[in-house]
Design a protein around this motif. Structure first.
Motif, PDB file in Angstrom:
ATOM      1  N   MET A 216       0.831  -1.209   0.000  1.00  0.00           N
ATOM      2  CA  MET A 216       0.000   0.000   0.000  1.00  0.00           C
ATOM      3  C   MET A 216       0.866   1.260   0.000  1.00  0.00           C
ATOM      4  SD  MET A 216      -2.987  -1.070  -0.354  1.00  0.00           S
ATOM      5  CE  MET A 216      -3.866   0.448  -0.138  1.00  0.00           C
ATOM      6  N   PHE A 217       1.939   1.255   0.785  1.00  0.00           N
ATOM      7  CA  PHE A 217       2.860   2.397   0.767  1.00  0.00           C
ATOM      8  C   PHE A 217       3.424   2.589  -0.633  1.00  0.00           C
ATOM      9  CE2 PHE A 217       2.579   2.587   5.237  1.00  0.00           C
ATOM     10  CZ  PHE A 217       3.250   3.702   5.686  1.00  0.00           C
ATOM     11  N   TRP A 218       3.817   1.501  -1.280  1.00  0.00           N
ATOM     12  CA  TRP A 218       4.399   1.582  -2.616  1.00  0.00           C
ATOM     13  C   TRP A 218       3.369   2.119  -3.617  1.00  0.00           C
ATOM     14  CZ3 TRP A 218       3.270  -1.299  -7.126  1.00  0.00           C
ATOM     15  CH2 TRP A 218       4.160  -1.088  -8.174  1.00  0.00           C
ATOM     16  N   LEU A 219       2.150   1.623  -3.544  1.00  0.00           N
ATOM     17  CA  LEU A 219       1.113   2.086  -4.470  1.00  0.00           C
ATOM     18  C   LEU A 219       0.799   3.569  -4.279  1.00  0.00           C
ATOM     19  CD1 LEU A 219      -1.427  -0.882  -4.451  1.00  0.00           C
ATOM     20  CD2 LEU A 219      -0.033  -0.109  -6.369  1.00  0.00           C
ATOM     21  N   VAL A 220       0.626   3.969  -3.034  1.00  0.00           N
ATOM     22  CA  VAL A 220       0.246   5.361  -2.775  1.00  0.00           C
ATOM     23  C   VAL A 220       1.411   6.307  -3.022  1.00  0.00           C
ATOM     24  CG1 VAL A 220      -0.463   6.997  -0.977  1.00  0.00           C
ATOM     25  CG2 VAL A 220      -1.591   4.770  -1.163  1.00  0.00           C
ATOM     26  N   PHE A 221       2.554   6.043  -2.405  1.00  0.00           N
ATOM     27  CA  PHE A 221       3.640   7.004  -2.472  1.00  0.00           C
ATOM     28  C   PHE A 221       4.468   6.892  -3.748  1.00  0.00           C
ATOM     29  CE2 PHE A 221       2.699   6.862   2.058  1.00  0.00           C
ATOM     30  CZ  PHE A 221       2.563   8.215   2.310  1.00  0.00           C
ATOM     31  N   SER A 222       4.909   5.693  -4.095  1.00  0.00           N
ATOM     32  CA  SER A 222       5.777   5.551  -5.262  1.00  0.00           C
ATOM     33  C   SER A 222       5.020   5.712  -6.572  1.00  0.00           C
ATOM     34  CB  SER A 222       6.477   4.188  -5.245  1.00  0.00           C
ATOM     35  OG  SER A 222       7.383   4.128  -4.189  1.00  0.00           O
ATOM     36  N   GLN A 223       3.841   5.119  -6.661  1.00  0.00           N
ATOM     37  CA  GLN A 223       3.112   5.140  -7.920  1.00  0.00           C
ATOM     38  C   GLN A 223       2.241   6.389  -8.068  1.00  0.00           C
ATOM     39  OE1 GLN A 223       3.815   2.735 -10.321  1.00  0.00           O
ATOM     40  NE2 GLN A 223       5.387   2.437  -8.771  1.00  0.00           N
TER      41      GLN A 223
ATOM     42  N   LEU B  39       2.003   9.236  -5.987  1.00  0.00           N
ATOM     43  CA  LEU B  39       2.619  10.521  -5.653  1.00  0.00           C
ATOM     44  C   LEU B  39       4.040  10.674  -6.172  1.00  0.00           C
ATOM     45  CD1 LEU B  39       1.352  10.800  -1.967  1.00  0.00           C
ATOM     46  CD2 LEU B  39       0.391  11.877  -4.011  1.00  0.00           C
ATOM     47  N   GLU B  40       4.603   9.608  -6.730  1.00  0.00           N
ATOM     48  CA  GLU B  40       5.957   9.600  -7.302  1.00  0.00           C
ATOM     49  C   GLU B  40       7.025  10.012  -6.295  1.00  0.00           C
ATOM     50  OE1 GLU B  40       5.967  11.781 -10.955  1.00  0.00           O
ATOM     51  OE2 GLU B  40       4.426  10.505 -11.847  1.00  0.00           O
TER      52      GLU B  40
END
Length: 112
Positions: free
Chosen positions: A92-99, A101-102
């Motif tokens: 979830m962190f990866w989806l929200v922040f990395s994907q 919000l970049e």
């Protein structure tokens, strides 16, 4: 801004100290018992260890290990739940922040 922050910190520390001195639960027992103190030590200690692991394993893996361990250490003894927490939280962190919000997370030696 510095002195405003320092004043806010000082006043919040005074208010916290007053609340701790007079704090009692509904049953009349002290608010901060052994179990509460142990949970605070587990939380702070495991967070420190997880942040120490970030340069080695990366932020997302450290978050997964931390949430899996905390879910177990703070009372959820069901292995399926702990494993789900350890996997789903970094996803979830990866989806929200990395994907979405970049935002780039620190990576470890493995490049994760």
């Amino acid at each position: 801004p510095f002195w405003t922050g320092a004043l806010i910190f000082l006043l919040s520390a005074v208010m916290t100290a007053q609340a701790v001195r007079s704090a009692k639960t509904a049953a009349g027992k002290p608010l901060f018992d052994r179990k509460f103190s142990r949970n605070i030590l587990v939380l702070v200690g495991s967070s420190a260890v997880a942040m120490g692991l970030v340069p080695v394993v990366g932020m997302l893996v450290a978050i997964g290990v931390l949430t899996g361990y905390l879910s177990w250490a703070l009372g959820y003894k069901k292995p399926k739940f702990n494993i789900a927490m350890a996997i789903l939280t970094p996803v979830m962190f990866w989806l929200v922040f990395s994907q979405a919000l970049e935002v780039r997370f620190p990576t470890g030696l493995l490049g994760i």
